[in-house]
Enzyme design. Structure first.
Site, short mmCIF file in Angstrom:
data_model
loop_
_atom_site.label_atom_id
_atom_site.label_comp_id
_atom_site.label_asym_id
_atom_site.label_seq_id
_atom_site.Cartn_x
_atom_site.Cartn_y
_atom_site.Cartn_z
N HIS A 17 0.83 -1.21 0.00
CA HIS A 17 0.00 0.00 0.00
C HIS A 17 0.87 1.26 0.00
CE1 HIS A 17 -3.06 -2.68 2.28
NE2 HIS A 17 -3.54 -2.51 1.07
N LYS A 44 -17.27 -7.65 10.57
CA LYS A 44 -16.98 -8.92 11.24
C LYS A 44 -15.61 -9.52 10.93
CE LYS A 44 -20.15 -11.26 7.98
NZ LYS A 44 -20.50 -10.02 7.27
N ARG A 93 -2.28 -6.05 -8.60
CA ARG A 93 -1.31 -7.11 -8.34
C ARG A 93 -1.42 -8.26 -9.31
NH1 ARG A 93 -3.36 -7.27 -2.27
NH2 ARG A 93 -5.17 -6.70 -3.53
N SER A 129 -3.14 -7.52 3.01
CA SER A 129 -3.39 -7.43 4.45
C SER A 129 -3.77 -8.80 5.00
CB SER A 129 -4.53 -6.45 4.72
OG SER A 129 -4.20 -5.17 4.25
N1 LIG Z 1 0.96 -5.23 -2.51
C1 LIG Z 1 0.23 -4.37 -3.21
N2 LIG Z 1 0.71 -3.77 -4.32
C2 LIG Z 1 -0.07 -2.94 -5.04
N3 LIG Z 1 -1.35 -2.63 -4.73
C3 LIG Z 1 -1.87 -3.19 -3.64
C4 LIG Z 1 -1.12 -4.09 -2.81
N4 LIG Z 1 -1.91 -4.49 -1.79
C5 LIG Z 1 -3.10 -3.88 -1.97
N5 LIG Z 1 -3.09 -3.10 -3.07
C6 LIG Z 1 -4.18 -2.28 -3.58
O1 LIG Z 1 -4.59 -1.41 -2.56
C7 LIG Z 1 -6.00 -1.17 -2.62
C8 LIG Z 1 -6.64 -1.43 -1.29
O2 LIG Z 1 -6.45 -2.76 -0.98
P1 LIG Z 1 -7.08 -3.50 0.27
O3 LIG Z 1 -7.34 -2.55 1.37
O4 LIG Z 1 -8.13 -4.44 -0.17
O5 LIG Z 1 -5.77 -4.33 0.70
P2 LIG Z 1 -5.46 -5.84 0.54
O6 LIG Z 1 -4.01 -5.97 0.85
O7 LIG Z 1 -5.97 -6.36 -0.77
O8 LIG Z 1 -6.29 -6.40 1.76
P3 LIG Z 1 -7.26 -7.66 1.85
O9 LIG Z 1 -6.37 -8.84 1.92
O10 LIG Z 1 -8.01 -7.39 3.11
O11 LIG Z 1 -8.12 -7.63 0.62
C9 LIG Z 1 -6.49 -2.02 -3.78
O12 LIG Z 1 -6.53 -1.21 -4.94
C10 LIG Z 1 -5.42 -3.08 -3.92
O13 LIG Z 1 -5.36 -3.60 -5.22
MG LIG Z 2 -8.07 -6.56 -1.17
#
Ligand SMILES: Nc1ncnc2c1ncn2[C@@H]1O[C@H](COP(=O)(O)OP(=O)(O)OP(=O)(O)O)[C@@H](O)[C@H]1O
Ligand SMILES: [Mg+2]
Length: 160
Positions: A17, A44, A93, A129
């Protein structure tokens, strides 16, 4: 002035992020990191409260200027209008991100807001995450994948 809105759940923020935030900031004058969800009722499957997530993001983006961290609920397009954002920023990703984000981007374009995609940095393309929570819960190390303060919070929340 150009302003982008980068929405997500950030439960918690990872270096993936942060990479998107830093790179989006090179393109836009201001990046609003928008944490989705209701502050009053914890969804939840969320580990961190909205306030905890906002605080962690604020802390790990301290070194950057032109970053704002906010909470939002409801329709993203409406929030973008309220804060006067020119575009939505999303990270890509995998093909599964693409499938989902393509649909959202087309719908949001129809409703008046464009989406700009930042492709995941090769070092971070496997980070999510959920994966950070799963690995920590099982006793694995996420050092170097999330900021140290986030790593500590993960361990605190998930220690048995
Ligand atoms: N490692 C990463 N590299 C590039 N973009 C990312 C990465 N992780 C998340 N994003 C992007 O950040 C935004 C917000 O993602 P989000 O909050 O769903 O995180 P996540 O890591 O995908 O969490 P979860 O596993 O809960 O889905 C989305 O556009 C997602 O594609
Ligand atoms: Mg996600």
């Amino acid at each position: 002035m150009t302003k982008a809105c980068y929405p997500g759940s950030f439960d918690p923020i990872t270096y993936g992020h942060l990479d998107v935030i830093e790179r989006a900031r090179r393109v836009f004058d201001e990046v609003v990191v928008a944490v989705s969800g209701s502050p009053s009722n914890l969804s939840k499957n969320a580990l961190f409260t909205i306030d905890e997530r906002l605080e962690m993001i604020t802390e790990v983006t301290q070194h950057l200027d032109g970053i704002k961290v906010m909470n939002f609920e409801g329709l993203l397009v409406e929030f973008c209008r309220q804060i006067d954002a020119n575009a939505v920023v999303k990270g890509l990703r995998t093909v599964s991100d693409f499938d989902y984000e393509m649909q959202m981007a087309q719908m949001n374009a129809r409703m008046g807001i464009e989406t700009v995609f930042v492709v995941a940095g090769p070092k971070y393309s496997y980070l999510s995450s959920s994966l950070m929570k799963e690995v920590t819960k099982l006793g694995g190390e996420v050092t170097g994948l999330v900021p140290p303060t986030v790593e500590r919070s993960l361990k605190e929340k998930l220690k048995r």
